[in-house]
Design a protein around this motif. Structure first.
Motif, PDB file in Angstrom:
ATOM      1  N   GLY A  19      15.974  12.571  -6.134  1.00  0.00           N
ATOM      2  CA  GLY A  19      16.967  13.060  -7.077  1.00  0.00           C
ATOM      3  C   GLY A  19      18.404  12.670  -6.761  1.00  0.00           C
ATOM      4  N   THR A  20      18.787  12.724  -5.488  1.00  0.00           N
ATOM      5  CA  THR A  20      20.161  12.390  -5.113  1.00  0.00           C
ATOM      6  C   THR A  20      20.461  10.919  -5.392  1.00  0.00           C
ATOM      7  OG1 THR A  20      20.161  14.088  -3.390  1.00  0.00           O
ATOM      8  CG2 THR A  20      21.841  12.360  -3.229  1.00  0.00           C
ATOM      9  N   LEU A  21      19.535  10.049  -5.011  1.00  0.00           N
ATOM     10  CA  LEU A  21      19.688   8.613  -5.265  1.00  0.00           C
ATOM     11  C   LEU A  21      19.732   8.346  -6.761  1.00  0.00           C
ATOM     12  CD1 LEU A  21      19.727   5.657  -4.355  1.00  0.00           C
ATOM     13  CD2 LEU A  21      17.226   5.759  -4.164  1.00  0.00           C
ATOM     14  N   TYR A  22      18.862   9.001  -7.501  1.00  0.00           N
ATOM     15  CA  TYR A  22      18.814   8.847  -8.958  1.00  0.00           C
ATOM     16  C   TYR A  22      20.165   9.213  -9.578  1.00  0.00           C
ATOM     17  CZ  TYR A  22      17.091   9.492 -13.769  1.00  0.00           C
ATOM     18  OH  TYR A  22      16.904   9.417 -15.134  1.00  0.00           O
ATOM     19  N   ALA A  23      20.735  10.348  -9.172  1.00  0.00           N
ATOM     20  CA  ALA A  23      22.009  10.802  -9.737  1.00  0.00           C
ATOM     21  C   ALA A  23      23.143   9.830  -9.408  1.00  0.00           C
ATOM     22  CB  ALA A  23      22.338  12.200  -9.203  1.00  0.00           C
ATOM     23  N   ARG A  24      23.157   9.299  -8.201  1.00  0.00           N
ATOM     24  CA  ARG A  24      24.204   8.343  -7.822  1.00  0.00           C
ATOM     25  C   ARG A  24      24.087   7.047  -8.625  1.00  0.00           C
ATOM     26  NH1 ARG A  24      25.200   7.334  -1.620  1.00  0.00           N
ATOM     27  NH2 ARG A  24      27.043   6.320  -2.544  1.00  0.00           N
ATOM     28  N   LEU A  25      22.867   6.612  -8.898  1.00  0.00           N
ATOM     29  CA  LEU A  25      22.668   5.398  -9.687  1.00  0.00           C
ATOM     30  C   LEU A  25      23.116   5.603 -11.133  1.00  0.00           C
ATOM     31  CD1 LEU A  25      19.208   4.249  -8.283  1.00  0.00           C
ATOM     32  CD2 LEU A  25      21.340   2.950  -8.151  1.00  0.00           C
ATOM     33  N   VAL A  26      22.821   6.767 -11.694  1.00  0.00           N
ATOM     34  CA  VAL A  26      23.270   7.075 -13.055  1.00  0.00           C
ATOM     35  C   VAL A  26      24.793   7.016 -13.126  1.00  0.00           C
ATOM     36  CG1 VAL A  26      23.470   8.890 -14.810  1.00  0.00           C
ATOM     37  CG2 VAL A  26      21.256   8.455 -13.712  1.00  0.00           C
ATOM     38  N   GLU A  27      25.475   7.610 -12.147  1.00  0.00           N
ATOM     39  CA  GLU A  27      26.931   7.615 -12.134  1.00  0.00           C
ATOM     40  C   GLU A  27      27.489   6.205 -11.970  1.00  0.00           C
ATOM     41  OE1 GLU A  27      30.842   9.094 -12.265  1.00  0.00           O
ATOM     42  OE2 GLU A  27      28.908   9.791 -13.021  1.00  0.00           O
ATOM     43  N   ASN A  38       0.816  -1.217   0.000  1.00  0.00           N
ATOM     44  CA  ASN A  38       0.000   0.000   0.000  1.00  0.00           C
ATOM     45  C   ASN A  38       0.849   1.266   0.000  1.00  0.00           C
ATOM     46  OD1 ASN A  38      -2.636  -1.100  -0.101  1.00  0.00           O
ATOM     47  ND2 ASN A  38      -2.410  -1.762   2.016  1.00  0.00           N
ATOM     48  N   LEU A  39       2.018   1.219   0.630  1.00  0.00           N
ATOM     49  CA  LEU A  39       2.923   2.364   0.566  1.00  0.00           C
ATOM     50  C   LEU A  39       3.485   2.495  -0.849  1.00  0.00           C
ATOM     51  CD1 LEU A  39       4.972   2.196   3.907  1.00  0.00           C
ATOM     52  CD2 LEU A  39       2.831   3.406   3.429  1.00  0.00           C
ATOM     53  N   TYR A  40       3.835   1.370  -1.472  1.00  0.00           N
ATOM     54  CA  TYR A  40       4.367   1.411  -2.836  1.00  0.00           C
ATOM     55  C   TYR A  40       3.310   1.964  -3.797  1.00  0.00           C
ATOM     56  CZ  TYR A  40       7.155   0.223  -6.888  1.00  0.00           C
ATOM     57  OH  TYR A  40       7.899   0.316  -8.045  1.00  0.00           O
ATOM     58  N   ARG A  41       2.076   1.500  -3.641  1.00  0.00           N
ATOM     59  CA  ARG A  41       0.994   2.017  -4.494  1.00  0.00           C
ATOM     60  C   ARG A  41       0.896   3.534  -4.385  1.00  0.00           C
ATOM     61  NH1 ARG A  41      -2.248  -2.495  -2.671  1.00  0.00           N
ATOM     62  NH2 ARG A  41      -2.715  -3.915  -4.402  1.00  0.00           N
ATOM     63  N   MET A  42       0.911   4.014  -3.140  1.00  0.00           N
ATOM     64  CA  MET A  42       0.765   5.451  -2.925  1.00  0.00           C
ATOM     65  C   MET A  42       1.921   6.229  -3.551  1.00  0.00           C
ATOM     66  SD  MET A  42       0.409   7.555   0.675  1.00  0.00           S
ATOM     67  CE  MET A  42       1.969   6.911   1.286  1.00  0.00           C
ATOM     68  N   LEU A  43       3.142   5.728  -3.389  1.00  0.00           N
ATOM     69  CA  LEU A  43       4.314   6.445  -3.884  1.00  0.00           C
ATOM     70  C   LEU A  43       4.452   6.406  -5.404  1.00  0.00           C
ATOM     71  CD1 LEU A  43       6.975   5.329  -1.239  1.00  0.00           C
ATOM     72  CD2 LEU A  43       6.094   7.646  -1.550  1.00  0.00           C
ATOM     73  N   PHE A  44       4.143   5.261  -6.024  1.00  0.00           N
ATOM     74  CA  PHE A  44       4.492   5.081  -7.429  1.00  0.00           C
ATOM     75  C   PHE A  44       3.342   4.682  -8.362  1.00  0.00           C
ATOM     76  CE2 PHE A  44       8.436   4.148  -5.030  1.00  0.00           C
ATOM     77  CZ  PHE A  44       9.220   5.176  -5.542  1.00  0.00           C
ATOM     78  N   LEU A  45       2.243   4.218  -7.826  1.00  0.00           N
ATOM     79  CA  LEU A  45       1.183   3.702  -8.699  1.00  0.00           C
ATOM     80  C   LEU A  45      -0.124   4.479  -8.607  1.00  0.00           C
ATOM     81  CD1 LEU A  45       1.720  -0.154  -8.170  1.00  0.00           C
ATOM     82  CD2 LEU A  45       2.611   1.291 -10.009  1.00  0.00           C
ATOM     83  N   LYS A 101      12.925  10.339 -10.284  1.00  0.00           N
ATOM     84  CA  LYS A 101      13.953  11.373 -10.417  1.00  0.00           C
ATOM     85  C   LYS A 101      13.556  12.638  -9.666  1.00  0.00           C
ATOM     86  CE  LYS A 101      16.609  13.879 -13.945  1.00  0.00           C
ATOM     87  NZ  LYS A 101      16.804  14.078 -15.408  1.00  0.00           N
ATOM     88  N   GLU A 102      12.295  12.985  -9.726  1.00  0.00           N
ATOM     89  CA  GLU A 102      11.792  14.193  -9.077  1.00  0.00           C
ATOM     90  C   GLU A 102      11.823  14.070  -7.558  1.00  0.00           C
ATOM     91  OE1 GLU A 102       7.352  15.781  -8.696  1.00  0.00           O
ATOM     92  OE2 GLU A 102       8.103  16.008 -10.746  1.00  0.00           O
ATOM     93  N   GLU A 103      11.425  12.903  -7.050  1.00  0.00           N
ATOM     94  CA  GLU A 103      11.275  12.736  -5.606  1.00  0.00           C
ATOM     95  C   GLU A 103      12.539  12.227  -4.915  1.00  0.00           C
ATOM     96  OE1 GLU A 103       8.796  13.934  -4.222  1.00  0.00           O
ATOM     97  OE2 GLU A 103       7.337  14.118  -5.844  1.00  0.00           O
ATOM     98  N   GLU A 145      -2.535   7.814  -9.259  1.00  0.00           N
ATOM     99  CA  GLU A 145      -2.630   8.791 -10.338  1.00  0.00           C
ATOM    100  C   GLU A 145      -2.127  10.147  -9.856  1.00  0.00           C
ATOM    101  OE1 GLU A 145      -5.911  10.714 -13.409  1.00  0.00           O
ATOM    102  OE2 GLU A 145      -6.484   9.108 -12.043  1.00  0.00           O
ATOM    103  N   ARG A 146      -1.168  10.679 -10.596  1.00  0.00           N
ATOM    104  CA  ARG A 146      -0.634  12.001 -10.307  1.00  0.00           C
ATOM    105  C   ARG A 146      -0.347  12.701 -11.611  1.00  0.00           C
ATOM    106  NH1 ARG A 146       4.414  11.034  -6.653  1.00  0.00           N
ATOM    107  NH2 ARG A 146       4.762  13.216  -7.137  1.00  0.00           N
ATOM    108  N   GLU A 147       0.005  13.972 -11.513  1.00  0.00           N
ATOM    109  CA  GLU A 147       0.277  14.749 -12.730  1.00  0.00           C
ATOM    110  C   GLU A 147       1.410  14.113 -13.531  1.00  0.00           C
ATOM    111  OE1 GLU A 147       1.674  19.286 -13.937  1.00  0.00           O
ATOM    112  OE2 GLU A 147       0.809  18.900 -11.957  1.00  0.00           O
ATOM    113  N   ASN A 148       2.420  13.604 -12.830  1.00  0.00           N
ATOM    114  CA  ASN A 148       3.557  12.956 -13.496  1.00  0.00           C
ATOM    115  C   ASN A 148       3.369  11.446 -13.426  1.00  0.00           C
ATOM    116  OD1 ASN A 148       5.977  12.126 -14.519  1.00  0.00           O
ATOM    117  ND2 ASN A 148       7.244  13.323 -13.134  1.00  0.00           N
ATOM    118  N   HIS A 149       2.964  10.823 -14.537  1.00  0.00           N
ATOM    119  CA  HIS A 149       2.655   9.392 -14.546  1.00  0.00           C
ATOM    120  C   HIS A 149       3.893   8.523 -14.759  1.00  0.00           C
ATOM    121  CE1 HIS A 149      -1.604  10.156 -14.441  1.00  0.00           C
ATOM    122  NE2 HIS A 149      -1.513  10.947 -15.480  1.00  0.00           N
ATOM    123  N   SER A 150       4.952   9.082 -15.329  1.00  0.00           N
ATOM    124  CA  SER A 150       6.131   8.286 -15.657  1.00  0.00           C
ATOM    125  C   SER A 150       6.849   7.839 -14.386  1.00  0.00           C
ATOM    126  CB  SER A 150       7.089   9.118 -16.516  1.00  0.00           C
ATOM    127  OG  SER A 150       8.355   8.506 -16.574  1.00  0.00           O
TER     128      SER A 150
END
Length: 217
Positions: free
Chosen positions: A120-128, A96-103, A116-118, A105-110
């Motif tokens: 960002g720091t973790l996202y950037a480290r993974l890209v590197e 239920n927490l995963y649903r709320m965070l990622f599944l 990346k928006e929520e 309906e919100r303005e940003n569906h991707s």
């Protein structure tokens, strides 16, 4: 002067959070939260103007939980695969927490733009991490991570529906296949790897291997 609340803000948020974990964010209504605290709904509206404000506090608490869940992934190798594995585990453990965070309906569906928006720091480290691991450009590394997030999010959705739908080994194998396949396409496209080298890469990796913790120096 308004009456002093019987319950603290933290106590009410925690009650709403536990209700979300058990029944989902849609179950967070004033009456149900009040029932958890053996009181009426009035303390909620003493501290918040609407239930949406309380739900945002619950969302922030869930976000902190997810961040803590991912905190030490860079102690594992490969870290980006450990992220994908934990994404699916979190969905299985806290559907239920995963649903709320990622599944929801919100303005940003991707899923990857939301991540990346929520986070960002973790996202950037993974890209590197991906860029260095596979000798990719920053753009290709980010594109590969986005594919991993989409794929992991899809498996997570299946696992929420039925925890038996994927074993740890099958999740690991599928994530590896997507990752190695995407890497080889990008390296072949750029001319930085030959067909023989690509075949060797495919044979080298144990697709079902679970990421392991790095040895202490």
């Amino acid at each position: 002067m308004p009456p002093k609340p019987k319950y603290t803000k933290e106590e009410i948020v925690n009650a709403a959070y536990e209700l979300t974990r058990e029944k989902g964010i849609d179950a967070v209504v004033a009456r149900e939260v009040g029932k958890r605290l053996n009181t009426s709904s009035s303390p909620i509206f003493t501290l918040w103007n609407s239930m949406e404000e309380l739900k945002m506090e619950v969302w922030m608490l869930a976000k902190q939980k997810y961040q803590a869940y991912m905190e030490d992934i860079f102690d594992y190798t490969p870290a980006f695969k450990e992220y994908g594995m934990r994404c699916v585990r979190f969905a299985a453990e806290e559907p239920n927490l995963y649903r709320m965070l990622f599944l929801t309906e919100r303005e940003n569906h991707s899923p990857y733009l939301r991540f990346k928006e929520e986070f960002g720091t973790l996202y950037a480290r993974l890209v590197e991490e991906i860029r260095k691991s596979f000798e990719l450009s920053g753009e290709d590394a980010e594109e590969l991570l986005n594919q991993m997030i989409i794929f992991a999010n899809g498996i997570a959705a299946f696992v929420i529906t039925d925890k038996r739908s994927f074993s740890e080994e099958s999740v690991s194998r599928h994530l590896s296949q997507v990752c190695i396949g995407a890497v080889m396409v990008r390296r072949l496209r750029s001319g930085s790897i030959s067909w023989d080298e690509a075949n060797g890469m495919a044979n080298y990796y144990d697709m079902s291997a679970i990421p392991k913790k790095k040895p202490l120096n």
